[in-house]
Scaffold this motif. Sequence first.
Motif, PDB file in Angstrom:
ATOM      1  N   ASP A  11      -5.312  -9.388  14.544  1.00 53.92           N
ATOM      2  CA  ASP A  11      -4.581  -9.809  15.738  1.00 53.92           C
ATOM      3  C   ASP A  11      -5.527  -9.864  16.929  1.00 53.92           C
ATOM      4  N   GLY A  12      -5.040 -10.466  18.004  1.00 58.21           N
ATOM      5  CA  GLY A  12      -5.840 -10.477  19.217  1.00 58.21           C
ATOM      6  C   GLY A  12      -5.546 -11.677  20.084  1.00 58.21           C
ATOM      7  N   ARG A 131      -0.767 -12.644  16.295  1.00 60.54           N
ATOM      8  CA  ARG A 131      -0.618 -11.803  17.480  1.00 60.54           C
ATOM      9  C   ARG A 131       0.141 -10.523  17.173  1.00 60.54           C
ATOM     10  N   THR A 135       1.617  -5.313  13.939  1.00 59.40           N
ATOM     11  CA  THR A 135       2.703  -4.562  14.581  1.00 59.40           C
ATOM     12  C   THR A 135       4.068  -4.907  13.982  1.00 59.40           C
ATOM     13  N   LYS A 144      -6.210  -3.058   9.913  1.00 64.42           N
ATOM     14  CA  LYS A 144      -5.800  -3.856  11.077  1.00 64.42           C
ATOM     15  C   LYS A 144      -6.952  -3.960  12.061  1.00 64.42           C
ATOM     16  N   PHE A 146      -8.065  -5.609  15.828  1.00 62.86           N
ATOM     17  CA  PHE A 146      -7.580  -6.228  17.068  1.00 62.86           C
ATOM     18  C   PHE A 146      -8.777  -6.834  17.788  1.00 62.86           C
ATOM     19  N   THR A 148     -10.889  -9.044  20.629  1.00 66.74           N
ATOM     20  CA  THR A 148     -10.923  -9.412  22.031  1.00 66.74           C
ATOM     21  C   THR A 148     -12.326  -9.920  22.369  1.00 66.74           C
ATOM     22  N   SER A 186       1.425 -11.721  25.882  1.00 72.91           N
ATOM     23  CA  SER A 186       1.438 -10.265  26.077  1.00 72.91           C
ATOM     24  C   SER A 186       2.685  -9.772  26.791  1.00 72.91           C
ATOM     25  N   THR A 194       0.351  -6.859  21.246  1.00 69.12           N
ATOM     26  CA  THR A 194      -0.132  -5.521  21.599  1.00 69.12           C
ATOM     27  C   THR A 194      -0.984  -5.016  20.451  1.00 69.12           C
ATOM     28  N   GLN A 195      -1.851  -4.096  20.789  1.00 68.78           N
ATOM     29  CA  GLN A 195      -2.711  -3.532  19.761  1.00 68.78           C
ATOM     30  C   GLN A 195      -1.914  -2.493  18.972  1.00 68.78           C
ATOM     31  N   ALA A 199      -4.900   0.079  14.789  1.00 70.00           N
ATOM     32  CA  ALA A 199      -5.850  -1.046  14.694  1.00 70.00           C
ATOM     33  C   ALA A 199      -7.211  -0.655  15.255  1.00 70.00           C
ATOM     34  N   VAL A 201     -10.508  -1.940  17.276  1.00 69.08           N
ATOM     35  CA  VAL A 201     -10.836  -3.012  18.218  1.00 69.08           C
ATOM     36  C   VAL A 201     -12.211  -3.611  17.907  1.00 69.08           C
TER      37      VAL A 201
END
Length: 226
Positions: A11-12, A131, A135, A144, A146, A148, A186, A194-195, A199, A201
């Motif tokens: 996700d991200g 996204r 979650t 998982k 995340f 960015t 978001s 959301t993270q 997860a 990063v």
Amino acid sequence: MQIPDIIIAIDGYSSTGKSSFAKIIAKEFSFLYLDSGALYRGVTLFAIENGYIGDDNTINVPELDKALSGLDLHFGPNGTYIGKRCIEKEIRSMEVAGKVSPIAAVAEVRTFVDRKLREFGRNGRIVMDGRDIGTTVFPDAQLKVFMTADPLVRAQRRADEMRAKGMETDLQEVLKNLQERDYIDSHREVSPLTQAEDAIVLDNSHMTMEEQLQWLKNIIKERFGL
Ligand code: DC
């Protein structure tokens, strides 16, 4: 490296390279790659072509919801399809990009897409990007990530990608679209970006794909004792 039959959720934010990363992972571990954003884009194209979303992005939710029951949206040999029609190119246009976040904020649309995604993911050995995969779609996914990255780096990447496909591109417009989507994604009520608590990063602003893959392999080795 042989790894267990797990689900990997990526996700991200928009244009952090989630799909490129997910595709490389799929290739490396012989997993099936599934692009959840493509389904939201497919619903958006369907809504545009059938008049369920206006120029001002107002959506006729009851009519769209009714029509979704007859929408044959799926993945095929060349990407995303509606029935027999390949829509892969159309769903990557700026027009679809400008309307996909409001469409993805509609609860009925999310229910429709979630059901499809869970069906595809039933047997494990998949890597899915989106996204809310870690979650909402697969909260039990065993791994998982995340993702960015710096917004300007992201805009530049998306612009390069679009140019490579022969589309006309304005960097500032791409950046604006990206920031708008970050905000809507978001802040929406249903299943916002959301993270997940569990997860990990990955900020890839200054990482090559090779470095990202190595990073993931190290995590997998550690977590699954390989
Ligand atoms: O990953 P993408 O840019 O193709 O996604 C398009 C849009 O779809 C994105 O702006 C938000 C939405 N989306 C979502 O809400 N949930 C997902 N799991 C995947 C995408």
